[in-house]
Design an enzyme around this catalytic site. Sequence first.
Site, PDB file in Angstrom:
ATOM      1  N   ASN A  11       0.820  -1.150   0.132  1.00  0.00           N
ATOM      2  CA  ASN A  11       0.128   0.163  -0.121  1.00  0.00           C
ATOM      3  C   ASN A  11       1.017   1.275   0.003  1.00  0.00           C
ATOM      4  OD1 ASN A  11      -1.865   1.957   0.353  1.00  0.00           O
ATOM      5  ND2 ASN A  11      -2.558   1.280   2.496  1.00  0.00           N
ATOM      6  N   TRP A  12       0.926   1.919  -1.348  1.00  0.00           N
ATOM      7  CA  TRP A  12       1.905   2.792  -1.238  1.00  0.00           C
ATOM      8  C   TRP A  12       1.177   4.448  -0.987  1.00  0.00           C
ATOM      9  CZ3 TRP A  12       4.361   1.536  -6.734  1.00  0.00           C
ATOM     10  CH2 TRP A  12       5.347   0.326  -6.688  1.00  0.00           C
ATOM     11  N   LYS A  13       0.082   4.155  -0.430  1.00  0.00           N
ATOM     12  CA  LYS A  13      -0.666   5.261   0.057  1.00  0.00           C
ATOM     13  C   LYS A  13      -0.442   6.619  -1.180  1.00  0.00           C
ATOM     14  CE  LYS A  13      -0.340   3.413   4.463  1.00  0.00           C
ATOM     15  NZ  LYS A  13      -0.410   3.558   5.993  1.00  0.00           N
ATOM     16  N   HIS A 100      -9.908   1.205   4.268  1.00  0.00           N
ATOM     17  CA  HIS A 100      -8.661   1.556   4.951  1.00  0.00           C
ATOM     18  C   HIS A 100      -8.953   2.443   6.228  1.00  0.00           C
ATOM     19  CE1 HIS A 100      -4.766   2.756   6.089  1.00  0.00           C
ATOM     20  NE2 HIS A 100      -4.340   1.443   5.526  1.00  0.00           N
ATOM     21  N   GLU A 102      -7.404   4.961   7.131  1.00  0.00           N
ATOM     22  CA  GLU A 102      -7.287   6.342   6.861  1.00  0.00           C
ATOM     23  C   GLU A 102      -8.255   7.009   6.382  1.00  0.00           C
ATOM     24  OE1 GLU A 102      -3.461   5.619   5.155  1.00  0.00           O
ATOM     25  OE2 GLU A 102      -2.670   5.169   7.029  1.00  0.00           O
ATOM     26  N   GLU A 172      -5.851  -4.755  10.582  1.00  0.00           N
ATOM     27  CA  GLU A 172      -5.036  -3.721  10.679  1.00  0.00           C
ATOM     28  C   GLU A 172      -5.382  -2.806  11.954  1.00  0.00           C
ATOM     29  OE1 GLU A 172      -2.889  -2.350   7.042  1.00  0.00           O
ATOM     30  OE2 GLU A 172      -4.651  -1.211   6.997  1.00  0.00           O
ATOM     31  N   GLY A 178       1.785   2.834  10.835  1.00  0.00           N
ATOM     32  CA  GLY A 178       2.761   3.841  10.658  1.00  0.00           C
ATOM     33  C   GLY A 178       3.590   4.153  11.854  1.00  0.00           C
ATOM     34  N   SER A 219       2.598  -1.764  10.418  1.00  0.00           N
ATOM     35  CA  SER A 219       4.016  -1.801  10.798  1.00  0.00           C
ATOM     36  C   SER A 219       4.729  -2.783  10.569  1.00  0.00           C
ATOM     37  CB  SER A 219       4.314  -0.941  12.320  1.00  0.00           C
ATOM     38  OG  SER A 219       3.887   0.199  12.356  1.00  0.00           O
ATOM     39  N   GLY A 241       4.482   1.598   4.930  1.00  0.00           N
ATOM     40  CA  GLY A 241       5.905   2.158   4.956  1.00  0.00           C
ATOM     41  C   GLY A 241       7.123   1.107   4.509  1.00  0.00           C
TER      42      GLY A 241
END
Length: 264
Positions: A11-13, A100, A102, A172, A178, A219, A241
């Site tokens: 997941n490159w966000k 997600h 976020e 998650e 993160g 993480s 990340g």
Amino acid sequence: MPDGTTIIIANWKMALDVIESQSLTRKLVAAYEHDLRESRVRLALCPSYDSLSVVGQQLKNTQIALGAQDVFWQEKGAYTGEISASMLRALGVSYVIIGHSERRKYLHEDDQMVNQKIKAAFAAGLTPVLCVGETYAERTAGNTDLVIMRQVIEGLKGIPLTPERQLVVAYEPVWVIGTGQAIQPPMAEHSSHLIRQALIDLYPVAVVQQQTRIIYGGSVDEQNILSYISLPLMKGALVGGASITAEKFIPLLARIASYGHDAS
Ligand code: PGA
């Protein structure tokens, strides 16, 4: 999906622009083709929308799948800024992250929206990656199990798993995403059992076994990845990340490949 493979979804966000995505993809394709092709590691890359087309071209004729980070539930129309599942499909996308934390936090996505997005994804032939997990406040209030069960059950409400459909559910824990501080594997294991139970409440056991996969995210890095994917019900990971640089991501993938090899 009960094929003994481990799926890693990157997941490159909103971390990489087109040039950076292209460059990282080039390195990952080379590493994958060289070291991982014969392994049981399956890989999907989820760049941001602007890079989907370019990365999709790079992944053509490779074993690496393309994924998207979100989708809208409508098929077409006056929905400024949104992208439909069939548009993603046309770019070669096969996985789509839905719900997600976020997006739940910053875009106020709720379980009903998540549910509609999953329906749309299936209708277009995509594999949804349904993200569930508790916040720190929910955990300390003792509501972890309730939140996870609710997110799975409400997210999948009224959605049949017909034979051609595959579903990924990512656990998650929101409070570790993160942070560099992953949770204790037994906590992740507990949640994987809950998710499995919620799936079995919704679908026949054989369907759950063959068409669903539970993965861990939050993480994940090269050091801790094996402690999650060695859990009995965890069949992969959603990596943020640690997936946005080749220096971190390639060793992580290699670690899984050697584990799979040792275990076979
Ligand atoms: P992280 O992100 O690996 O950076 O914690 C995971 C995710 O948000 O999917």
